[in-house]
Design a protein around this motif. Structure first.
Motif, PDB file in Angstrom:
ATOM      1  N   GLU A  91     167.232 103.530  23.072  1.00 56.06           N
ATOM      2  CA  GLU A  91     168.271 102.125  23.803  1.00 56.06           C
ATOM      3  C   GLU A  91     169.465 102.578  23.643  1.00 56.06           C
ATOM      4  O   GLU A  91     169.781 103.023  24.765  1.00 56.06           O
ATOM      5  N   GLU A  92     169.810 103.876  22.744  1.00 55.32           N
ATOM      6  CA  GLU A  92     171.280 104.671  22.683  1.00 55.32           C
ATOM      7  C   GLU A  92     171.066 105.743  24.373  1.00 55.32           C
ATOM      8  O   GLU A  92     171.918 105.471  25.618  1.00 55.32           O
ATOM      9  N   SER A  93     170.410 106.776  24.570  1.00 50.45           N
ATOM     10  CA  SER A  93     169.583 107.622  25.769  1.00 50.45           C
ATOM     11  C   SER A  93     169.474 106.027  26.769  1.00 50.45           C
ATOM     12  O   SER A  93     170.158 106.698  27.876  1.00 50.45           O
ATOM     13  N   ILE A  94     169.283 105.633  27.003  1.00 51.06           N
ATOM     14  CA  ILE A  94     169.020 105.100  28.431  1.00 51.06           C
ATOM     15  C   ILE A  94     170.445 104.146  28.110  1.00 51.06           C
ATOM     16  O   ILE A  94     171.138 104.348  29.842  1.00 51.06           O
ATOM     17  N   HIS A  95     171.604 103.697  27.410  1.00 54.11           N
ATOM     18  CA  HIS A  95     172.623 102.599  27.751  1.00 54.11           C
ATOM     19  C   HIS A  95     173.562 104.142  28.278  1.00 54.11           C
ATOM     20  O   HIS A  95     174.228 103.937  29.418  1.00 54.11           O
ATOM     21  N   LEU A  96     173.789 105.510  27.988  1.00 52.37           N
ATOM     22  CA  LEU A  96     174.515 106.506  27.658  1.00 52.37           C
ATOM     23  C   LEU A  96     173.529 106.880  29.728  1.00 52.37           C
ATOM     24  O   LEU A  96     175.124 107.227  30.357  1.00 52.37           O
ATOM     25  N   LYS A  97     172.727 107.069  30.251  1.00 55.83           N
ATOM     26  CA  LYS A  97     172.229 107.339  31.251  1.00 55.83           C
ATOM     27  C   LYS A  97     172.784 106.269  32.091  1.00 55.83           C
ATOM     28  O   LYS A  97     172.954 106.919  33.615  1.00 55.83           O
ATOM     29  N   ILE A  98     172.989 105.016  31.833  1.00 55.54           N
ATOM     30  CA  ILE A  98     173.306 104.247  32.712  1.00 55.54           C
ATOM     31  C   ILE A  98     174.748 104.477  33.556  1.00 55.54           C
ATOM     32  O   ILE A  98     175.023 103.729  34.248  1.00 55.54           O
ATOM     33  N   ALA A  99     175.407 104.505  31.966  1.00 55.69           N
ATOM     34  CA  ALA A  99     176.883 104.113  32.012  1.00 55.69           C
ATOM     35  C   ALA A  99     177.127 105.948  32.847  1.00 55.69           C
ATOM     36  O   ALA A  99     178.025 105.414  33.433  1.00 55.69           O
ATOM     37  N   GLU A 100     176.392 107.077  32.327  1.00 54.79           N
ATOM     38  CA  GLU A 100     176.878 107.878  33.565  1.00 54.79           C
ATOM     39  C   GLU A 100     176.431 108.258  34.559  1.00 54.79           C
ATOM     40  O   GLU A 100     177.300 108.412  35.247  1.00 54.79           O
ATOM     41  N   LYS A 101     174.751 107.278  35.181  1.00 57.60           N
ATOM     42  CA  LYS A 101     174.865 107.243  36.487  1.00 57.60           C
ATOM     43  C   LYS A 101     175.285 106.308  37.441  1.00 57.60           C
ATOM     44  O   LYS A 101     175.577 106.317  39.111  1.00 57.60           O
ATOM     45  N   PHE A 102     175.796 105.340  36.799  1.00 62.90           N
ATOM     46  CA  PHE A 102     176.082 103.590  37.513  1.00 62.90           C
ATOM     47  C   PHE A 102     178.045 103.148  37.277  1.00 62.90           C
ATOM     48  O   PHE A 102     178.161 102.541  37.722  1.00 62.90           O
ATOM     49  N   GLY A 103     178.091 103.838  35.685  1.00 61.40           N
ATOM     50  CA  GLY A 103     179.380 103.429  35.054  1.00 61.40           C
ATOM     51  C   GLY A 103     179.847 102.207  34.908  1.00 61.40           C
ATOM     52  O   GLY A 103     180.844 101.334  34.595  1.00 61.40           O
ATOM     53  N   PHE A 104     178.253 101.724  34.210  1.00 60.06           N
ATOM     54  CA  PHE A 104     178.235 100.185  33.416  1.00 60.06           C
ATOM     55  C   PHE A 104     177.498 100.586  32.479  1.00 60.06           C
ATOM     56  O   PHE A 104     177.090 101.308  31.688  1.00 60.06           O
ATOM     57  N   ASN A 105     178.331  99.512  31.576  1.00 61.98           N
ATOM     58  CA  ASN A 105     178.282  98.926  29.975  1.00 61.98           C
ATOM     59  C   ASN A 105     176.826  98.363  29.627  1.00 61.98           C
ATOM     60  O   ASN A 105     177.225  97.085  29.603  1.00 61.98           O
ATOM     61  N   ILE A 106     176.082  99.058  29.188  1.00 59.95           N
ATOM     62  CA  ILE A 106     174.605  97.677  30.305  1.00 59.95           C
ATOM     63  C   ILE A 106     174.086  97.529  28.501  1.00 59.95           C
ATOM     64  O   ILE A 106     173.644  98.914  27.699  1.00 59.95           O
ATOM     65  N   PRO A 107     173.808  97.054  27.416  1.00 60.99           N
ATOM     66  CA  PRO A 107     173.057  96.646  26.614  1.00 60.99           C
ATOM     67  C   PRO A 107     171.549  97.373  26.632  1.00 60.99           C
ATOM     68  O   PRO A 107     170.933  96.394  28.052  1.00 60.99           O
ATOM     69  N   VAL A 108     171.559  97.343  26.172  1.00 57.77           N
ATOM     70  CA  VAL A 108     170.016  97.739  25.678  1.00 57.77           C
ATOM     71  C   VAL A 108     168.929  97.331  24.677  1.00 57.77           C
ATOM     72  O   VAL A 108     169.420  97.747  23.767  1.00 57.77           O
ATOM     73  N   VAL A 109     167.677  96.902  25.057  1.00 57.89           N
ATOM     74  CA  VAL A 109     166.741  96.489  23.787  1.00 57.89           C
ATOM     75  C   VAL A 109     165.543  96.673  24.125  1.00 57.89           C
ATOM     76  O   VAL A 109     164.738  96.621  25.005  1.00 57.89           O
ATOM     77  N   ILE A 110     165.025  97.543  23.168  1.00 61.70           N
ATOM     78  CA  ILE A 110     163.504  98.195  23.615  1.00 61.70           C
ATOM     79  C   ILE A 110     162.974  97.331  22.439  1.00 61.70           C
ATOM     80  O   ILE A 110     163.318  97.277  21.105  1.00 61.70           O
ATOM     81  N   VAL A 111     161.170  96.616  22.865  1.00 60.46           N
ATOM     82  CA  VAL A 111     160.712  96.398  21.895  1.00 60.46           C
ATOM     83  C   VAL A 111     159.506  97.178  22.547  1.00 60.46           C
ATOM     84  O   VAL A 111     159.050  97.862  23.660  1.00 60.46           O
TER      85      VAL A 111
END
Length: 183
Positions: A58-78
């Motif tokens: 979750e954290e790695s996807i969150h950080l990658k989206i923030a890095e590449k797109f500049g968005f603070n997006i919540p991520v939940v893994i199932v």
């Protein structure tokens, strides 16, 4: 390899936080994910990884989206198994469901505390109904999800002190079908 479903909250909704799925899939390859597939534009990503810690994913996807797109997006893994459990635990009877997209399920990052559940349960949501079972909240919206409801992801996150993202029943079933294809 383990199969996961990443559920992103708040992308490509009403022109906000726009992310092209093709670009997202490409950037997620940088995280050493394999077999990356997206389902519709609202942030459903199926992938495989050697990683077993879903919080790290979750954290790695969150950080990658923030890095590449500049968005603070919540991520939940199932997981596929987790989705199947959510379906089997549906507390609503067929009589309570008049719309095939319902119930909606709010997927939570962690189990909320009993105190937070009690405070949340004390809120008057009018004709909308909910049941909290572990890391899922089953939601029936009397006037549909687009109706005027207080039972929103933002309120869920605020009152239960978790990250949350919701999917309709059809999407939950489609994600199961797609994840089963990875076997």
């Amino acid at each position: 390899m383990h199969t996961y479903i990443a559920l992103l909250r708040g992308i490509n909704v009403s022109g906000h936080n726009m992310i092209k799925m093709e670009l997202l899939r490409g950037f997620l390859k940088e995280l050493d994910f394999a077999n990356i597939t997206t389902y519709i534009n609202s942030g459903n990503i199926l992938f495989q990884s050697q990683q077993t810690d879903t919080a790290k994913l979750e954290e790695s996807i969150h950080l990658k989206i923030a890095e590449k797109f500049g968005f603070n997006i919540p991520v939940v893994i199932v997981t596929l198994e987790g989705l199947k459990i959510v379906v089997s635990n549906n507390p609503f009877s067929e009589n309570e469901i008049s719309d095939p997209t319902q119930p909606f399920v709010a997927f939570l990052s962690v189990n909320p505390s009993q105190d937070d559940i009690a405070a949340f349960s004390a809120i008057d949501f009018g004709k909308d109904k909910f049941h909290i079972i572990h890391k899922a909240i089953y939601l029936i919206y009397a006037d549909g999800a687009a109706g005027k409801t207080k039972l929103t992801n933002a309120l869920i996150e605020n009152k239960l002190k978790v990250r949350a993202t919701s999917r309709n029943w059809k999407t939950v079933h489609k994600l199961i079908t797609l994840a089963e294809a990875y076997r």
